[in-house]
Design a protein around this motif. Structure first.
Motif, PDB file in Angstrom:
ATOM      1  N   HIS A 141       0.945  -1.270  -0.024  1.00 43.49           N
ATOM      2  CA  HIS A 141       0.038   0.025  -0.023  1.00 43.49           C
ATOM      3  C   HIS A 141       0.791   1.167   0.138  1.00 43.49           C
ATOM      4  O   HIS A 141       2.127   1.218   0.471  1.00 43.49           O
ATOM      5  N   ILE A 142       0.347   2.388  -0.714  1.00 44.14           N
ATOM      6  CA  ILE A 142       0.805   3.846  -0.421  1.00 44.14           C
ATOM      7  C   ILE A 142      -0.237   4.410   0.359  1.00 44.14           C
ATOM      8  O   ILE A 142      -1.390   4.641  -0.426  1.00 44.14           O
ATOM      9  N   LEU A 143       0.091   4.998   1.218  1.00 44.10           N
ATOM     10  CA  LEU A 143      -0.766   5.796   2.039  1.00 44.10           C
ATOM     11  C   LEU A 143      -0.378   7.259   1.924  1.00 44.10           C
ATOM     12  O   LEU A 143       0.788   7.694   2.702  1.00 44.10           O
ATOM     13  N   MET A 144      -0.998   8.225   1.294  1.00 44.23           N
ATOM     14  CA  MET A 144      -0.462   9.478   1.260  1.00 44.23           C
ATOM     15  C   MET A 144      -1.400  10.531   1.634  1.00 44.23           C
ATOM     16  O   MET A 144      -2.721  10.623   1.668  1.00 44.23           O
ATOM     17  N   GLN A 145      -0.932  11.686   2.074  1.00 42.86           N
ATOM     18  CA  GLN A 145      -1.736  12.818   2.713  1.00 42.86           C
ATOM     19  C   GLN A 145      -1.918  13.739   1.488  1.00 42.86           C
ATOM     20  O   GLN A 145      -1.314  14.286   0.554  1.00 42.86           O
ATOM     21  N   ASN A 146      -3.117  14.154   1.479  1.00 40.59           N
ATOM     22  CA  ASN A 146      -3.622  15.108   0.375  1.00 40.59           C
ATOM     23  C   ASN A 146      -4.348  16.332   1.209  1.00 40.59           C
ATOM     24  O   ASN A 146      -5.355  16.032   1.783  1.00 40.59           O
ATOM     25  N   PRO A 147      -3.994  17.575   0.891  1.00 41.54           N
ATOM     26  CA  PRO A 147      -2.923  18.117   0.292  1.00 41.54           C
ATOM     27  C   PRO A 147      -1.611  18.115   1.332  1.00 41.54           C
ATOM     28  O   PRO A 147      -1.688  17.798   2.534  1.00 41.54           O
ATOM     29  N   PRO A 148      -0.296  18.244   0.785  1.00 48.17           N
ATOM     30  CA  PRO A 148      -0.248  18.512  -0.434  1.00 48.17           C
ATOM     31  C   PRO A 148      -0.154  17.254  -1.657  1.00 48.17           C
ATOM     32  O   PRO A 148       0.441  16.261  -1.256  1.00 48.17           O
ATOM     33  N   GLY A 149      -0.982  17.392  -2.600  1.00 48.52           N
ATOM     34  CA  GLY A 149      -0.957  16.218  -3.692  1.00 48.52           C
ATOM     35  C   GLY A 149      -0.473  16.439  -4.958  1.00 48.52           C
ATOM     36  O   GLY A 149      -0.435  15.543  -5.726  1.00 48.52           O
ATOM     37  N   LEU A 150      -0.072  17.796  -5.432  1.00 48.08           N
ATOM     38  CA  LEU A 150       0.418  18.101  -6.607  1.00 48.08           C
ATOM     39  C   LEU A 150       1.996  18.225  -6.669  1.00 48.08           C
ATOM     40  O   LEU A 150       2.471  19.039  -5.850  1.00 48.08           O
ATOM     41  N   PRO A 151       2.808  17.302  -7.061  1.00 54.77           N
ATOM     42  CA  PRO A 151       2.346  16.071  -7.967  1.00 54.77           C
ATOM     43  C   PRO A 151       2.198  14.860  -7.609  1.00 54.77           C
ATOM     44  O   PRO A 151       2.297  13.815  -8.265  1.00 54.77           O
ATOM     45  N   GLY A 152       2.413  14.730  -6.012  1.00 51.19           N
ATOM     46  CA  GLY A 152       2.571  13.427  -5.589  1.00 51.19           C
ATOM     47  C   GLY A 152       1.721  12.319  -5.843  1.00 51.19           C
ATOM     48  O   GLY A 152       2.043  11.106  -5.692  1.00 51.19           O
ATOM     49  N   MET A 153       0.361  12.740  -5.974  1.00 55.55           N
ATOM     50  CA  MET A 153      -0.790  11.814  -6.371  1.00 55.55           C
ATOM     51  C   MET A 153      -0.620  11.214  -7.360  1.00 55.55           C
ATOM     52  O   MET A 153      -0.772  10.034  -7.588  1.00 55.55           O
ATOM     53  N   ALA A 154      -0.229  11.915  -8.453  1.00 51.06           N
ATOM     54  CA  ALA A 154       0.022  11.106  -9.769  1.00 51.06           C
ATOM     55  C   ALA A 154       1.170  10.227  -9.708  1.00 51.06           C
ATOM     56  O   ALA A 154       1.203   9.102 -10.192  1.00 51.06           O
ATOM     57  N   SER A 155       2.294  10.518  -8.992  1.00 54.41           N
ATOM     58  CA  SER A 155       3.387   9.493  -8.831  1.00 54.41           C
ATOM     59  C   SER A 155       3.098   8.397  -8.197  1.00 54.41           C
ATOM     60  O   SER A 155       3.708   7.337  -8.470  1.00 54.41           O
ATOM     61  N   ALA A 156       2.421   8.603  -7.139  1.00 50.59           N
ATOM     62  CA  ALA A 156       1.898   7.573  -6.229  1.00 50.59           C
ATOM     63  C   ALA A 156       1.058   6.522  -6.874  1.00 50.59           C
ATOM     64  O   ALA A 156       0.970   5.407  -7.112  1.00 50.59           O
ATOM     65  N   TRP A 157       0.237   7.121  -7.514  1.00 51.19           N
ATOM     66  CA  TRP A 157      -0.724   6.303  -8.715  1.00 51.19           C
ATOM     67  C   TRP A 157      -0.253   5.613  -9.756  1.00 51.19           C
ATOM     68  O   TRP A 157      -0.329   4.404  -9.590  1.00 51.19           O
ATOM     69  N   LEU A 158       1.118   6.272 -10.407  1.00 55.54           N
ATOM     70  CA  LEU A 158       1.641   5.353 -11.548  1.00 55.54           C
ATOM     71  C   LEU A 158       2.616   4.408 -10.888  1.00 55.54           C
ATOM     72  O   LEU A 158       2.690   3.120 -11.333  1.00 55.54           O
ATOM     73  N   THR A 159       3.155   4.686  -9.588  1.00 57.69           N
ATOM     74  CA  THR A 159       3.872   3.745  -8.796  1.00 57.69           C
ATOM     75  C   THR A 159       2.901   2.396  -8.699  1.00 57.69           C
ATOM     76  O   THR A 159       3.359   1.289  -8.695  1.00 57.69           O
ATOM     77  N   CYS A 160       1.579   2.905  -8.411  1.00 55.63           N
ATOM     78  CA  CYS A 160       0.717   1.524  -7.753  1.00 55.63           C
ATOM     79  C   CYS A 160       0.312   0.885  -9.057  1.00 55.63           C
ATOM     80  O   CYS A 160       0.309  -0.525  -8.880  1.00 55.63           O
TER      81      CYS A 160
END
Length: 501
Positions: free
Chosen positions: A155-174
């Motif tokens: 799993h990747i558990l990420m905080q948003n915000p800040p999510g730009l651009p981390g959300m895209a990086s995390a999604w692609l990694t998944c």
């Protein structure tokens, strides 16, 4: 242990579809053999890379990456997530900036590996838009590489915000690794950007589009209020689990011994905590601060009956908190005393770091108050809960940019049974109950009147302030660990179960 899924991974299906499309184009255009060979080679290498990235070992399902594109030391909720995961046997990679030290419990935990990343600045000079675009692009690549370099995690558990651009990086990694993405919604990033630029600004509109596109791609979602849960469902099509912030066990009323020890240490750096020593102190062998006295012969500690009020507020010194409201209220409090009101002197401690601190420190230096003293220390992670447990009243100036999140600082204050005066915004009533555990105000005059009302009988425990504290003691709710076990652990179990089918 969950078994790897037997279905064909999504990246390979996408590659196969692209390859089929390319081959169809080559057939219809009568291309030679060169480009088809290149396509076959690229496809083969890409499939090999995907297979390597998705290779799991026996411990993969017990690994979690916790991602925050901010300072880990100032991200208490993500530290609590990491500690809770560790308590349940997960190996945790905590990825983020390391500007300030995390809590001691995080640093000492053998199951938590801190993976620091450097803050990206972007290209200096030229238009601001160029700096911003280059910063986002570099950061996207930086986070993607860091995540892919980690051991495979479930799993990747990420905080948003800040999510730009981390959300895209995390999604692609998944996608590449076959992991599951959980987003913990603390607020909406685009609403924070709108505080500076306005909702019509192109960057704000782009950030809103980005969150609307990548947010729903996560496998599961957490959020901090019922109001945000409803908004995510209504406007984003996201079904989230509400995980209220709860105080960790470190947030409690501070025993007298620890109070005095902290006051003594702070008095060495901040004159506001210092007692003006005299010859009697030396003869009587007493160690004094402005709040407390230790009798060295009897080894007893007492709070001074004529001590000042200790008022505390914490902040990241950002645009969603207007500290001029508090400063104006303190000026009015000073004027009440000068006009003959029987009120105690007051020491206001404002903790934290942030971009607007220097601006407000200049305002504080220009006040020249006699009965009110203000200091702005940066406390170590271990000292902050101790000071909260020493305080008499908390003040919160957090105004949610979306109107959908709640201030963590108030949660921590309530954990210490510390009554709060908080500025009003939508959904605050989910946390602060007016006239029960604190008071809600809208402007400086209201806050000044509330300070006058609450502190007029200080330090009597029979005052309204004492009533609020007793109410908080009587209504102590769930702590973080129990709350997390009930709400987050089942999500992780359900994700692992679904991936094993």
């Amino acid at each position: 242990m969950a078994r790897p899924s037997s279905s064909i991974p999504l990246p390979i299906l996408i590659i196969f579809a692209l390859f089929s499309l390319l081959m169809a184009v080559f057939c219809f255009t009568g291309s030679g053999i060169f480009w088809p060979l290149v396509s076959v080679t690229v496809m083969g290498l890409t499939i090999m890379l995907c297979c390597l990235l998705r290779r799991r070992d026996g411990d993969s399902e017990r690994r979690v990456c916790v991602l925050v594109l901010g300072d880990i030391g100032r991200s208490p909720r993500m530290q609590y997530h990491s500690l809770s995961l560790s308590k349940h046997g997960f190996q945790v990679a905590l990825v983020g900036y390391l500007d300030s030290l995390p809590h001691r419990d995080v640093l000492r935990d053998d199951r938590i590996q801190i993976v620091p990343i450097a803050e990206v600045k972007g290209i200096r000079g030229g238009p601001k838009i160029l700096t911003y675009v280059t910063k986002v692009a570099i950061q996207f690549a930086q986070v993607l590489v860091v995540l892919l370099m980690l051991k495979p995690h479930a799993h990747i558990l990420m905080q948003n915000p800040p999510g730009l651009p981390g959300m895209a990086s995390a999604w692609l990694t998944c996608v590449l690794r076959g992991s599951r993405l959980l987003v913990d919604w603390h607020n909406y990033g685009y609403t924070i950007m709108a505080l500076s630029h306005g909702h019509a600004h192109p960057l704000v509109r782009l950030a809103k589009w980005y969150e609307h596109v990548f947010g729903p791609l996560a496998s599961q979602h957490l959020c901090v209020t019922k109001a945000m849960k409803e908004d995510l469902h209504r406007n984003w099509g996201i079904n989230a689990t509400t995980l209220y912030d709860r105080p960790a066990d470190i947030f409690r009323e501070t025993p007298l011994e620890k109070r005095h020890q902290l006051f003594v240490r702070l008095s060495r750096a901040y004159p506001a905590f210092r007692h003006s020593s005299d010859d009697d102190d030396v003869r009587e062998k007493k160690e004094k601060t402005v709040f407390s006295v230790r009798d060295l012969d009897k080894d007893t500690i007492t709070l001074k009956p004529d001590r000042p009020v200790l008022l505390i507020s914490s902040t990241s010194w950002t645009e969603d908190e207007d500290f001029s409201v508090l400063l104006q209220a303190l000026q009015e409090y000073e004027e009440f005393i000068l006009a003959g009101e029987t009120l105690p002197p007051l020491i206001c401690v404002i903790t934290g770091k942030g971009p607007q601190k220097e601006h407000y420190v200049k305002m504080i230096d220009g006040l020249h108050l006699e009965h009110v003293k203000i200091c702005t220390p940066w406390l170590e992670a271990e000292d902050y809960p101790v000071l909260l447990g020493c305080a008499d009243l908390g003040v919160c100036l957090h105004k949610s940019s979306s109107g959908l999140d709640l201030p963590m600082k108030v949660v921590d204050m309530f954990g210490c049974c510390l009554p709060v005066c908080a500025i009003h915004f939508q959904c605050l009533e989910e946390l602060v109950k007016h006239e029960l555990n604190g008071l809600i105000f809208s402007n400086s005059p209201q806050l000044a009147q509330q300070l006058k009302s609450l502190l007029s009988d200080f330090p009597s425990s029979d005052s309204k302030l004492g009533t609020f504290r007793r109410n908080l003691r009587a209504s102590r709710g769930q702590r973080w660990d129990d709350n997390w076990d009930q709400n987050v652990l089942p999500l992780l179990s359900s994700l692992s179960s679904s991936s094993s089918r």
